[in-house]
Motif scaffolding. Structure first.
Motif, PDB file in Angstrom:
ATOM      1  N   ILE A  13     -50.217  17.924  25.577  1.00 40.14           N
ATOM      2  CA  ILE A  13     -50.995  17.146  25.568  1.00 40.14           C
ATOM      3  C   ILE A  13     -50.835  15.966  24.033  1.00 40.14           C
ATOM      4  N   PHE A  14     -49.668  15.845  23.706  1.00 41.51           N
ATOM      5  CA  PHE A  14     -49.231  15.258  22.307  1.00 41.51           C
ATOM      6  C   PHE A  14     -48.760  13.514  23.754  1.00 41.51           C
ATOM      7  N   LEU A  15     -48.358  14.745  24.903  1.00 38.87           N
ATOM      8  CA  LEU A  15     -47.951  12.850  26.218  1.00 38.87           C
ATOM      9  C   LEU A  15     -48.888  12.540  26.651  1.00 38.87           C
ATOM     10  N   LEU A  16     -50.000  13.364  26.623  1.00 39.83           N
ATOM     11  CA  LEU A  16     -51.575  12.885  27.226  1.00 39.83           C
ATOM     12  C   LEU A  16     -51.988  11.378  25.994  1.00 39.83           C
ATOM     13  N   CYS A  17     -52.087  12.446  24.656  1.00 31.56           N
ATOM     14  CA  CYS A  17     -52.412  11.479  23.548  1.00 31.56           C
ATOM     15  C   CYS A  17     -52.127  10.167  23.882  1.00 31.56           C
ATOM     16  N   PHE A  18     -50.173  10.089  23.915  1.00 34.81           N
ATOM     17  CA  PHE A  18     -49.701   9.110  23.251  1.00 34.81           C
ATOM     18  C   PHE A  18     -50.360   7.986  24.844  1.00 34.81           C
ATOM     19  N   CYS A  19     -50.684   7.876  26.109  1.00 36.45           N
ATOM     20  CA  CYS A  19     -51.303   7.850  26.495  1.00 36.45           C
ATOM     21  C   CYS A  19     -52.544   7.072  26.285  1.00 36.45           C
ATOM     22  N   ASN A  22     -51.867   3.595  22.352  1.00 42.76           N
ATOM     23  CA  ASN A  22     -50.520   3.190  22.273  1.00 42.76           C
ATOM     24  C   ASN A  22     -50.411   3.207  20.864  1.00 42.76           C
ATOM     25  N   SER A  23     -51.474   3.028  20.114  1.00 43.00           N
ATOM     26  CA  SER A  23     -50.650   2.250  18.338  1.00 43.00           C
ATOM     27  C   SER A  23     -49.690   3.644  17.698  1.00 43.00           C
ATOM     28  N   TYR A  24     -50.564   4.715  18.360  1.00 40.86           N
ATOM     29  CA  TYR A  24     -49.680   6.086  17.713  1.00 40.86           C
ATOM     30  C   TYR A  24     -48.307   6.078  17.778  1.00 40.86           C
ATOM     31  N   ALA A  25     -48.364   5.638  19.330  1.00 34.87           N
ATOM     32  CA  ALA A  25     -46.774   6.091  19.911  1.00 34.87           C
ATOM     33  C   ALA A  25     -45.545   4.762  19.483  1.00 34.87           C
ATOM     34  N   ILE A  26     -46.167   3.660  18.892  1.00 34.52           N
ATOM     35  CA  ILE A  26     -45.270   2.624  18.502  1.00 34.52           C
ATOM     36  C   ILE A  26     -44.844   3.383  16.878  1.00 34.52           C
ATOM     37  N   GLN A  27     -45.369   4.200  15.905  1.00 32.56           N
ATOM     38  CA  GLN A  27     -45.009   4.665  15.359  1.00 32.56           C
ATOM     39  C   GLN A  27     -44.018   6.082  15.198  1.00 32.56           C
ATOM     40  N   GLN A  28     -43.375   6.367  16.458  1.00 35.44           N
ATOM     41  CA  GLN A  28     -42.955   7.743  16.673  1.00 35.44           C
ATOM     42  C   GLN A  28     -40.994   6.866  16.596  1.00 35.44           C
ATOM     43  N   PRO A  29     -40.644   8.010  15.974  1.00 38.53           N
ATOM     44  CA  PRO A  29     -39.037   7.657  15.669  1.00 38.53           C
ATOM     45  C   PRO A  29     -37.877   7.365  17.292  1.00 38.53           C
ATOM     46  N   ALA A  30     -37.223   7.028  17.232  1.00 44.63           N
ATOM     47  CA  ALA A  30     -36.720   5.459  18.467  1.00 44.63           C
ATOM     48  C   ALA A  30     -36.167   6.795  18.920  1.00 44.63           C
ATOM     49  N   ASP A  31     -35.376   8.548  18.311  1.00 44.13           N
ATOM     50  CA  ASP A  31     -34.913   8.952  19.605  1.00 44.13           C
ATOM     51  C   ASP A  31     -35.885  10.579  19.687  1.00 44.13           C
ATOM     52  N   SER A  32     -36.886  10.476  20.257  1.00 42.20           N
ATOM     53  CA  SER A  32     -37.861  11.108  20.128  1.00 42.20           C
ATOM     54  C   SER A  32     -38.039  11.684  21.566  1.00 42.20           C
ATOM     55  N   LEU A  33     -38.351  12.453  22.541  1.00 42.84           N
ATOM     56  CA  LEU A  33     -38.896  12.676  23.148  1.00 42.84           C
ATOM     57  C   LEU A  33     -40.466  11.089  23.313  1.00 42.84           C
ATOM     58  N   TYR A  35     -40.777   9.080  22.203  1.00 42.23           N
ATOM     59  CA  TYR A  35     -40.803   7.353  22.450  1.00 42.23           C
ATOM     60  C   TYR A  35     -40.033   7.464  23.109  1.00 42.23           C
ATOM     61  N   TYR A  36     -39.889   7.562  23.933  1.00 42.10           N
ATOM     62  CA  TYR A  36     -39.041   7.801  25.582  1.00 42.10           C
ATOM     63  C   TYR A  36     -39.944   7.682  26.720  1.00 42.10           C
ATOM     64  N   HIS A  46     -35.727  -5.526  28.764  1.00 41.46           N
ATOM     65  CA  HIS A  46     -35.067  -5.067  29.789  1.00 41.46           C
ATOM     66  C   HIS A  46     -33.884  -3.822  29.345  1.00 41.46           C
ATOM     67  N   THR A  47     -33.686  -3.326  28.083  1.00 45.27           N
ATOM     68  CA  THR A  47     -33.233  -2.649  27.748  1.00 45.27           C
ATOM     69  C   THR A  47     -33.434  -0.958  27.546  1.00 45.27           C
ATOM     70  N   ASP A  48     -35.301  -0.654  27.184  1.00 44.51           N
ATOM     71  CA  ASP A  48     -35.697   0.141  27.615  1.00 44.51           C
ATOM     72  C   ASP A  48     -35.025   0.982  28.851  1.00 44.51           C
ATOM     73  N   LEU A  49     -35.444   0.714  30.192  1.00 49.11           N
ATOM     74  CA  LEU A  49     -35.042   2.130  30.658  1.00 49.11           C
ATOM     75  C   LEU A  49     -33.830   2.487  30.778  1.00 49.11           C
ATOM     76  N   SER A  50     -32.955   1.442  30.353  1.00 48.60           N
ATOM     77  CA  SER A  50     -31.106   2.000  30.205  1.00 48.60           C
ATOM     78  C   SER A  50     -31.783   2.873  29.298  1.00 48.60           C
ATOM     79  N   ASP A  51     -31.912   2.429  27.718  1.00 46.99           N
ATOM     80  CA  ASP A  51     -32.379   3.668  26.765  1.00 46.99           C
ATOM     81  C   ASP A  51     -32.896   4.600  26.570  1.00 46.99           C
ATOM     82  N   ALA A  52     -33.695   4.607  27.759  1.00 42.20           N
ATOM     83  CA  ALA A  52     -34.098   6.082  27.945  1.00 42.20           C
ATOM     84  C   ALA A  52     -33.528   7.369  28.649  1.00 42.20           C
ATOM     85  N   PHE A  53     -32.548   6.422  29.853  1.00 41.11           N
ATOM     86  CA  PHE A  53     -31.926   7.310  30.516  1.00 41.11           C
ATOM     87  C   PHE A  53     -30.901   7.811  29.870  1.00 41.11           C
ATOM     88  N   THR A  54     -30.533   7.061  28.542  1.00 39.85           N
ATOM     89  CA  THR A  54     -29.699   7.915  27.582  1.00 39.85           C
ATOM     90  C   THR A  54     -29.327   8.584  26.573  1.00 39.85           C
TER      91      THR A  54
END
Length: 552
Positions: A13-19, A22-33, A35-36, A46-54
């Protein structure tokens, strides 16, 4: 195994709301589901996908360490999706297959349908990208076989239609897309409806149906209405292809410019690259077109070569892993055989020892019964026969005048009866064994035979078992009887001493000796000594006396 946390369903539900926000997503911490998750579909650099993989790989490993199988499967699906978008097709396939294995170990096939369908669909998409269409359809059919809702079937139908479209089997593709469109109308979801309209229109146009262009334009209008950027660019791309196929280059170019504006208004480099590729296709410069065709060909060849290398590497590692597992299995089997052989040998040894024990116990029981019988016969002969003989002799002597010869014969019979009684007599338990043994041996002392005993009283006979003492008594008794009957000895020496835990008895006389090869009496004595764990040996020559050595 841990199950998903109770809050897990709300994650979607949160993921759907996120989609949609977009303004809410920007506020998410960089180490959360939260966000990624959107980064996978809409990377901004160019680093987004590698960061998500990590991030997702880290969460997958944490779940495995915590034995949280279902969450490990959940994160593995995102890892596989990122690997696919980065171009690592075979790594993505390996991750997906490992997730399926975890799913099999988790059990509950009837309740874990959604993740299994998702994994099958992902494997199908990977096979489609490698142009292995039969394998892709195999995985999609696996998904259909376990799907229980229209939502599950909708995704599978759409994917199967894409495979048929790649194979140019448009008649089969349209059958699947009509089912997708029927579901999309019922779903009342504009994104799903616009996607189904667009895909259906593309296939209809390929089949030359007039409604094809109309459906593609309706899909574009709906996507613009809801501002669904990925869908808008996809619609423009399909319309450009349609007008190019129909020779309307100017219309295609105008649509390409509109697509460029949409792509450049976003921060997604993939969309920009996609639109620019279409614009280059519209150029009439043959060198530019040749260069693009050449670079696309080289890029595809490099990708296929890389994937083949990764596949070979994975297959080699898998072969090595199977070889190690096979060797480990052989070691385990060899260990099991050794353990089995050891257990078998142990059982055989125990069985042999039990058999020996039972046999010895049986022999001892027989020996005890023989000794008891001998004792009973000895008492009977002494108490009844010998005493009755003595009473008859007394009566005859007092009442009748008998000749001395008859009386001597009767006295001889009495003496022999008493001797036989003594020969089979056994020692009485509860009395001092040294005194009993001394009494036995000294009764053979006469005017002509001197019996010498040495060390008898120095032995602690209480530490010697009763059956051994009875056997020693019988053996010494036999030796003394044989001495009196056959040896004509004048001196007999018996030496008693300790030899470790055993008692050593040495018998010597100065009689006429004998030939040890004749008769079985000595052999019988050796056999009886073995029954109680003792030994006896003899040394004798005619004219050299007789010796015996007893260890008990």
């Amino acid at each position: 195994m841990k199950l998903f946390k109770n809050s897990f369903p709300f994650l979607f539900i949160f993921l759907l709301c996120f989609c949609t926000q977009n303004s809410y997503a920007i506020q998410q911490p960089a180490d959360s589901l939260l966000y990624y998750y959107p980064i996978i579909n809409q990377p901004t650099n160019h680093t987004d996908l590698s960061d998500a993989f990590t991030y997702f790989e880290k969460k997958r490993k944490e779940s495995l360490r915590e034995k949280d199988t279902l969450n490990a499967i959940f994160y593995a699906r995102y890892v596989a999706e990122v690997q696919n978008k980065l171009g690592f097709l075979y790594e993505s396939e390996v991750t997906t297959i490992e997730a399926l294995k975890l799913l099999d170990l988790a059990g509950g096939k009837d309740t874990l349908i959604e993740p299994r369908i998702g994994l099958y669909n992902h494997l199908g998409m990977l096979c489609r990208q490698r142009h292995d269409y039969d394998k892709a359809l195999y995985y999609y059919n696996n998904s259909l076989n376990i799907a229980i809702t229209e939502e599950h079937r909708y995704a599978v139908w759409n994917n199967m239609a894409n495979v048929y479209k790649d194979q140019r089997k448009y008649d089969k593709a349209i059958v699947e897309l009509e089912k997708v469109y029927g579901y999309a109308i019922q779903s009342k979801n504009d994104i799903i409806l616009s996607r189904s309209l667009n895909n259906l229109g593309v296939v209809q146009a390929k089949l030359g149906l007039s409604e094809g262009l109309s459906n593609m334009e309706k899909a574009l209008a709906l996507r613009k209405k809801i501002n669904y950027i990925p869908g808008i660019i996809t619609s423009y791309t399909h319309l450009i292809d349609y007008y190019l196929d129909n020779g309307r280059r100017e219309k295609a170019a105008a649509l390409a410019e509109e697509a460029r504006k949409v792509a450049y208004s976003s921060n997604n480099p993939k969309w920009r690259s996609h639109v620019l590729s279409r614009i280059i296709d519209l150029k009439e410069d043959p060198d530019v077109l040749a260069f693009k065709k050449y670079t696309d060909s080289v890029s595809n060849a490099d990708l296929m070569q890389r994937n083949k290398y990764i596949s070979a590497k994975y297959n080699f590692e898998a072969q090595e892993r199977r070889a190690r597992e096979s060797e480990l299995q052989r070691v385990k089997e060899r260990s099991r055989r050794i353990v089995f052989q050891f257990v078998l040998l142990f059982i055989i040894l125990i069985s042999f020892l039990v058999y020996r024990y039972l046999r010895i116990r049986q022999k001892r029981k027989i020996l005890q019964e023989v000794s008891a019988s001998e004792a009973r016969i000895s008492r009977k002969m002494h108490d009844e026969i010998a005493n009755d003989m003595y009473r008859v002799m007394t009566n005859l002597q007092t009442r009748h005048q008998l000749s001395g010869e008859i009386l001597d014969d009767l006295d001889d019979i009495y003496s022999r009866t008493r001797d036989i009684s003594r020969e089979i007599q056994t020692p009485e338990s509860g009395k001092d064994y040294a005194d009993i043994l001394k009494g036995l041996l000294l009764q053979f002392r006469t005017e002509k035979v001197n019996i010498i005993l040495n060390g008898l009283s120095g032995i602690s006979w209480d530490s010697v078992k009763e059956d051994k003492k009875r056997m020693l008594y019988k053996i010494l008794q036999e030796l003394m009887v044989n001495m009196r009957k056959h040896s004509e000895a004048s001196v007999v020496l018996l030496q008693f001493r300790r030899s470790g835990k055993n008692v050593l008895v040495e018998y010597k006389d100065n009689g006429k000796g004998c030939d040890l090869g004749k008769g079985s009496g000595l052999t019988n004595a050796e056999t009886r000594m073995k029954l109680v764990g003792g030994t006896i040996s003899f040394v004798s020559e005619p004219g050299e006396g007789f010796r015996a050595k007893i260890i008990i």
